[in-house]
Design an enzyme around this catalytic site. Structure first.
Site, PDB file in Angstrom:
ATOM      1  N   GLU A 125      32.172 -94.893 116.818  1.00 46.47           N
ATOM      2  CA  GLU A 125      32.535 -95.023 115.412  1.00 46.47           C
ATOM      3  C   GLU A 125      33.137 -93.722 114.911  1.00 46.47           C
ATOM      4  O   GLU A 125      32.817 -92.639 115.404  1.00 46.47           O
ATOM      5  CB  GLU A 125      31.307 -95.382 114.571  1.00 46.47           C
ATOM      6  CG  GLU A 125      30.769 -96.777 114.853  1.00 46.47           C
ATOM      7  CD  GLU A 125      29.469 -97.076 114.123  1.00 46.47           C
ATOM      8  OE1 GLU A 125      29.309 -98.227 113.671  1.00 46.47           O
ATOM      9  OE2 GLU A 125      28.618 -96.176 114.021  1.00 46.47           O
ATOM     10  N   CYS A 166      24.418 -90.880 122.512  1.00 41.03           N
ATOM     11  CA  CYS A 166      24.058 -89.462 122.584  1.00 41.03           C
ATOM     12  C   CYS A 166      22.791 -89.330 123.409  1.00 41.03           C
ATOM     13  O   CYS A 166      21.880 -90.158 123.292  1.00 41.03           O
ATOM     14  CB  CYS A 166      23.844 -88.888 121.186  1.00 41.03           C
ATOM     15  SG  CYS A 166      23.410 -87.128 121.163  1.00 41.03           S
ATOM     16  N   GLY A 221      27.448 -88.496 119.386  1.00 45.37           N
ATOM     17  CA  GLY A 221      27.458 -87.623 120.549  1.00 45.37           C
ATOM     18  C   GLY A 221      27.208 -86.158 120.239  1.00 45.37           C
ATOM     19  O   GLY A 221      27.318 -85.711 119.101  1.00 45.37           O
ATOM     20  N   LEU A 279      20.164 -77.261 113.119  1.00 44.67           N
ATOM     21  CA  LEU A 279      18.885 -76.582 113.330  1.00 44.67           C
ATOM     22  C   LEU A 279      17.707 -77.477 112.939  1.00 44.67           C
ATOM     23  O   LEU A 279      16.816 -77.746 113.734  1.00 44.67           O
ATOM     24  CB  LEU A 279      18.852 -75.273 112.547  1.00 44.67           C
ATOM     25  CG  LEU A 279      17.815 -74.258 113.027  1.00 44.67           C
ATOM     26  CD1 LEU A 279      18.157 -73.747 114.416  1.00 44.67           C
ATOM     27  CD2 LEU A 279      17.693 -73.106 112.036  1.00 44.67           C
ATOM     28  N   HIS A 280      17.654 -77.876 111.680  1.00 46.68           N
ATOM     29  CA  HIS A 280      16.688 -78.853 111.152  1.00 46.68           C
ATOM     30  C   HIS A 280      15.241 -78.367 111.088  1.00 46.68           C
ATOM     31  O   HIS A 280      14.402 -79.053 110.489  1.00 46.68           O
ATOM     32  CB  HIS A 280      16.754 -80.168 111.930  1.00 46.68           C
ATOM     33  CG  HIS A 280      18.118 -80.766 111.989  1.00 46.68           C
ATOM     34  ND1 HIS A 280      18.891 -80.977 110.861  1.00 46.68           N
ATOM     35  CD2 HIS A 280      18.873 -81.184 113.039  1.00 46.68           C
ATOM     36  CE1 HIS A 280      20.051 -81.496 111.210  1.00 46.68           C
ATOM     37  NE2 HIS A 280      20.069 -81.626 112.527  1.00 46.68           N
ATOM     38  N   ASN A 357      19.637 -89.259 105.634  1.00 47.53           N
ATOM     39  CA  ASN A 357      20.187 -90.589 105.421  1.00 47.53           C
ATOM     40  C   ASN A 357      19.324 -91.626 106.126  1.00 47.53           C
ATOM     41  O   ASN A 357      18.899 -91.423 107.261  1.00 47.53           O
ATOM     42  CB  ASN A 357      21.627 -90.648 105.943  1.00 47.53           C
ATOM     43  CG  ASN A 357      22.545 -89.774 105.124  1.00 47.53           C
ATOM     44  OD1 ASN A 357      22.667 -89.938 103.912  1.00 47.53           O
ATOM     45  ND2 ASN A 357      23.195 -88.809 105.769  1.00 47.53           N
ATOM     46  N   CYS A 400      25.809 -88.845 107.794  1.00 49.23           N
ATOM     47  CA  CYS A 400      25.239 -88.053 108.883  1.00 49.23           C
ATOM     48  C   CYS A 400      23.972 -88.696 109.426  1.00 49.23           C
ATOM     49  O   CYS A 400      23.062 -89.040 108.683  1.00 49.23           O
ATOM     50  CB  CYS A 400      24.933 -86.647 108.375  1.00 49.23           C
ATOM     51  SG  CYS A 400      24.199 -85.582 109.614  1.00 49.23           S
TER      52      CYS A 400
END
Length: 430
Positions: A125, A166, A221, A279-280, A357, A400
């Site tokens: 996509e 991914c 990915g 990073l998150h 999201n 995202c």
């Protein structure tokens, strides 16, 4: 064409100038069945390929000018090519790579998500987004804008996929939960950009004719896990016609979950693209769960590699941080993140906060407005540049973390996976 990249079929010795043999046509297909395409190669390599097909090498320049400069693949529009060989030559050099399966729009037509079927049946996509003039220059997925903002109609950004699926396994990301199907070729990546550029140039999306100004490798990915194809695609995207599409390197962003050797290698490529590090979490305990590759390359190693990239390229590094309610949005984590960004990146560091999201079946949600505001306040108070991403495409699952082609591929459904367990987070989030 260089060794390892030459067409595989041997040409007949008596090939005439305008007759392409079956071997030449067969040589345009890779071993995995993905067609070779003009965009896989440099202009010099294209010239050699065309010569091997028995045509004058300058035909490669002509076809490249049509594909990259005039944004057409239609042989009927290539009137500078001989009518006798036009269709066959174009068919070999520009084989179809993407077929649109489904298109969804939102934001009054300013956001479009397209599901593509690749030649072997895999799906990816891409998301095309148009932003109004004078829109926040950092809102478009953290990408930097050209000085003119893209066009008088506003900046236009394409979020492009580099893999089908991914393999990184991040539990809050739909694509990560789908698993990896395969890498995309450079041409399959470039084709997404070429179609988007043509769509915008011809006024086929809301806002009228314009110019594709930004490309972000933030679709399906992990870009740096498909290193060679991504770097080749970046060169095709940014080199001027007839070499490539002519989009500014400064308007291209390449994201990564933190593949340290690949980040360090990217710094040697002579490219001026923006690096975005997903990073998150500022601490290894939580990041080991949210971004499993952290067990191989922990936070300080990733930020150290990002710092070296910034030092070599003099380019700002965007630190991507998806805010997840009661998971990584605690005030102390904001303080820890600020300290790390200042230590490793200094003035070349920028934090891009992403309200999580929603994805199907996930128990996680975005942080509350109050928690988000406090996170922003603490980063800003520490002197760290911070923005909150505009969550374009939520309505069509194009934002995202939401990209995951829900289709059948080789007998399995690509997106339908069990919701991730919260058990692994119980200790880490506190």
């Amino acid at each position: 064409m260089p060794a390892g990249r030459a067409v595989s079929g041997r040409l007949e010795n008596d090939m005439t100038t305008h007759a392409m043999t079956d071997a030449a046509r067969a040589g345009a297909v890779t071993r995995r069945g993905v067609p070779r395409h003009l965009a896989d190669f440099s202009l010099a390599e294209r010239r050699r390929w065309v010569a091997e097909l028995g045509e004058p090498s300058f035909r490669a320049v002509q076809i490249s000018a049509h594909y990259f400069g005039r944004l057409t693949e239609n042989p009927d529009e290539m009137t500078d090519l001989p009518a006798s060989s036009r269709r066959e030559l174009v068919g070999v050099l520009l084989p179809p790579l993407l077929r649109p399966v489904r298109e969804l729009a939102c934001d009054n037509g300013l956001t479009r998500k397209i599901l593509w079927r690749l030649s072997d049946g895999a799906y990816v996509e891409s998301v095309l987004m148009r932003y109004p003039p004078r829109h926040s220059r950092h809102a478009a997925l953290g990408a930097e804008a050209d000085a003119d903002g893209g066009s008088r109609h506003g900046r236009v950004t394409l979020c492009v996929s580099s893999q089908a699926g991914c393999g990184m396994g991040c539990p809050f990301c739909a694509t990560g939960q789908a698993g990896l199907v395969r890498n995309l070729s450079a041409a399959e990546i470039v084709a997404q950009v070429a179609v988007a550029a043509r769509t915008v140039a011809r006024g086929e999306m809301a806002g009228g004719p314009g110019r594709l100004s930004n490309v972000v490798f933030m679709g399906m990915g992990e870009p740096l896990a498909n290193y060679r194809s991504v770097v080749d695609a970046v060169r095709r995207i940014t080199e001027p016609p007839p070499e490539g599409l002519g989009i500014s390197q400064r308007s291209v962003t390449v994201s990564t979950v933190g593949l340290v050797p690949a980040i360090e290698r990217l710094a040697t490529e002579g490219l001026a693209v923006t690096l975005a590090v997903s990073l998150h979490a500022p601490d290894d305990e939580l990041r080991n769960v949210l971004v499993p590759i952290n067990r191989r390359w922990p936070v300080r190693d990733v930020l150290g590699a990002a710092a070296r990239y910034a030092e070599v390229t003099k380019r700002r590094v965007s630190v991507e941080y998806a805010l997840i309610r009661d998971v990584n949005d605690q005030p102390w984590r904001a303080d820890a993140l600020a300290a790390q960004v200042k230590e490793f990146l200094g003035r070349l560091g920028h934090v891009n906060l992403i309200p999580l999201n929603p994805t199907p079946g996930s128990p996680w949600t975005a942080s509350t407005p109050r928690a988000q505001a406090e996170f922003v306040r603490r980063l800003a108070a520490a002197g760290v540049t911070v923005t909150v991403r505009d969550t374009r495409g939520r309505e069509v699952n194009g934002a995202c973390g939401q990209l995951a082609a829900t289709v059948e591929f080789r007998g399995r459904t690509v997106q339908e996976t069990p919701a991730p367990s919260m058990a692994a987070l119980d200790d880490a989030v506190r």
